[in-house]
Design a protein around this motif. Structure first.
Motif, PDB file in Angstrom:
ATOM      1  N   MET A  66      10.963  -4.381   1.110  1.00 34.76           N
ATOM      2  CA  MET A  66       9.947  -5.447   0.398  1.00 34.76           C
ATOM      3  C   MET A  66       8.946  -4.540  -0.411  1.00 34.76           C
ATOM      4  SD  MET A  66      11.617  -7.979   0.875  1.00 34.76           S
ATOM      5  CE  MET A  66      10.764  -9.056   0.226  1.00 34.76           C
ATOM      6  N   TYR A  67       8.707  -3.267   0.069  1.00 30.94           N
ATOM      7  CA  TYR A  67       7.398  -2.625  -0.207  1.00 30.94           C
ATOM      8  C   TYR A  67       7.901  -1.088  -0.917  1.00 30.94           C
ATOM      9  CZ  TYR A  67       5.118  -5.911   2.244  1.00 30.94           C
ATOM     10  OH  TYR A  67       4.525  -7.151   2.778  1.00 30.94           O
ATOM     11  N   ALA A  68       9.074  -1.111  -1.284  1.00 29.68           N
ATOM     12  CA  ALA A  68       9.868   0.125  -1.875  1.00 29.68           C
ATOM     13  C   ALA A  68       8.730   0.741  -2.827  1.00 29.68           C
ATOM     14  CB  ALA A  68      11.034   0.147  -2.127  1.00 29.68           C
ATOM     15  N   ALA A  69       8.332  -0.038  -3.834  1.00 31.23           N
ATOM     16  CA  ALA A  69       7.601   0.564  -5.201  1.00 31.23           C
ATOM     17  C   ALA A  69       6.324   1.035  -4.405  1.00 31.23           C
ATOM     18  CB  ALA A  69       7.268  -0.437  -5.933  1.00 31.23           C
ATOM     19  N   GLU A  70       5.649   0.258  -3.735  1.00 31.62           N
ATOM     20  CA  GLU A  70       4.252   0.687  -2.937  1.00 31.62           C
ATOM     21  C   GLU A  70       4.608   2.063  -2.309  1.00 31.62           C
ATOM     22  OE1 GLU A  70       5.420  -2.311  -2.937  1.00 31.62           O
ATOM     23  OE2 GLU A  70       4.076  -3.581  -3.178  1.00 31.62           O
ATOM     24  N   LEU A  71       5.694   1.915  -1.488  1.00 37.80           N
ATOM     25  CA  LEU A  71       5.828   3.128  -0.407  1.00 37.80           C
ATOM     26  C   LEU A  71       5.983   4.401  -1.416  1.00 37.80           C
ATOM     27  CD1 LEU A  71       7.979   1.782   2.309  1.00 37.80           C
ATOM     28  CD2 LEU A  71       5.730   2.564   2.437  1.00 37.80           C
TER      29      LEU A  71
END
Length: 451
Positions: free
Chosen positions: A315-320
């Motif tokens: 759910m947070y791949a882009a932020e990670l």
């Protein structure tokens, strides 16, 4: 003696989490010290329990730990939740009352845990599509017990999703015929629902203000709809537990006196973890410091070990992936690393096409298939937590896949399938979620490797 209740139901979706969390919050609002518990391998519901009580949600699972450990772990939490112990413990069940390990009867079920705790059961009855027939269902649950070690004691019911005054009269009359106390009645209320997605409820860490408001609404609704005095009186009928309280300092040897820092991933992307993990690490001599891979650009100062548990990195791949400085630091980290499920995805080269840490020579991607269940495994490589031939029990819970599915030096061998996970240098990563109270030497070895 610890007053205690187990909240159970005929099936998933009947309202156990709503009512159990509401009871925890309602008792807490009365000024009682409440010890919150959850049957089975669940990370999300205990987050709501913690919000309702101000204390860590604790899991009770005979498969992941052992039958013998359930009562001691319960007492460890209940004794430590307030000076002199807690006023009441509320245990939320899992699935249906008698649903446990596949092929194992009711082993690891809510009924099994209720028997191990000697706790009365409050059965949540979904009345949405039935009237008098609920009596037949409740009668069946009262008389069916495959445990063989004394029957589960159903002390009363809470009627859920009742549609009208007339519907309530019919359901109450049916329970009166059966001689079962009605301890609460909740009407159909769509605004009490908690948002969900592919692995269940959305964790508290991702929606804390909204979750807090929802728990407060639950407390008010349950307090107005349930007989809290009768429920507390029922909880006080539970007999004393003979088992001693679990003590992390008795489970592991302190292997380091210089308190190596173990960095544990947290934040919205990595919310899965059992409280006993940190307690065991600290008992073995570590200093546990949390960090958030979504926000922190560096590991905690002096970190000598890294633990990355489960959660929702997809759910947070882009932020990670955008936090390249931290990923480069983790890629260059030479201390021991232990990663479970989401942690393994984060260590891969990429997740759904987004670059990740690149520690593992594999890629990860979301799939439509849910993989869920208990797992027995044997270590097939020495690692920073296990030795070849050692057996552990854990669980899987994900909708992702790794390519390749395991490394050239896998971590584990499933007893029902092939090899699983990755061991590379001082890194171990796999889909296997472990409750460290069931294998406390993991903490001892990991801290020794850090030291």
């Amino acid at each position: 003696m610890t007053p205690r209740l187990v909240v159970a139901a005929a099936s998933s979706g009947a309202g156990k989490t709503t009512i159990a969390t509401g009871l925890m919050a309602a008792f807490s609002a009365r000024g009682l010290a409440v010890s919150p518990h959850k049957v089975g391998p669940d990370y999300i519901d205990p987050g709501y329990h913690a919000l309702a009580t101000g204390r860590p949600g604790r899991n009770l699972d005979p498969f992941l730990t052992s039958e013998e450990a359930v009562a001691p772990l319960f007492r460890h939490a209940a004794n430590g939740c307030a000076a002199g112990g807690c006023d009441i413990a509320v245990v939320e069940g899992v699935m249906g009352l008698f649903d446990g390990q596949t092929g194992g009867g009711d082993f690891a079920s809510t009924a099994h845990v209720a028997r191990l705790l000697g706790a009365p059961v409050v059965l949540v009855v979904d009345c949405a599509s039935a009237g008098r027939s609920i009596a037949a269902a409740v009668h069946g649950f009262m008389t069916f017990d495959s445990g063989g070690h004394g029957r589960v004691r159903i002390g009363g019911v809470i009627l859920n999703r009742v549609g009208s005054d007339r519907h309530e009269e019919i359901c109450r009359a049916a329970m009166a015929e059966l001689g079962v106390p009605v301890l609460g009645v909740l009407r159909r209320q769509g605004d009490l629902a908690t948002p969900s997605r592919h692995l269940g409820l959305i964790p508290v860490a991702e929606r804390r203000p909204d979750a807090l408001e929802a728990v407060q609404r639950l407390a008010a609704t349950v307090a107005a709809s349930c007989d809290l005095d009768a429920l507390l009186a029922l909880a006080r009928t539970a007999p004393p537990l003979d088992a001693p309280a679990w003590d992390p300092h008795a489970e592991v040897v302190r292997v380091s006196e210089d308190s190596p820092v173990v960095a544990v991933a947290g934040g919205s992307a990595f919310t899965f973890g059992y409280a006993e993990q940190s307690e065991l690490l600290e008992a073995a001599g570590a200093r546990v410091v949390s960090f958030d891979p979504l926000r922190d650009e560096d590991l905690p100062e002096g970190a000598r070990g890294l633990v990355i548990g489960g959660g929702f990195p997809e759910m947070y791949a882009a932020e990670l992936g955008g936090n390249k400085r931290l990923m480069d630091t983790i890629a260059a980290f030479t201390g021991p690393v232990y990663a479970e499920c989401a942690g393994m995805l984060y260590l891969a080269r990429e997740l759904d096409g987004v670059p990740m840490c690149g520690v593992l020579d594999a890629t990860a991607a979301m799939t439509p298939r849910l993989t869920l269940g208990y797992r027995s495994a044997v270590a097939i490589r020495d690692s920073v937590v296990a030795r070849v031939g050692e057996r552990v029990r854990g669980h899987e819970f994900h909708r992702t896949a790794m390519t390749p599915p395991h490394g050239t030096t896998p971590a584990w061998q499933w007893t029902t399938d092939g090899p699983e996970g990755f061991v590379r240098d001082r890194v171990i990563a796999s889909y296997l979620h472990l409750h460290w109270a069931g294998s406390p030497r993991i903490a001892e070895r990991f801290v020794a490797a850090c030291a």
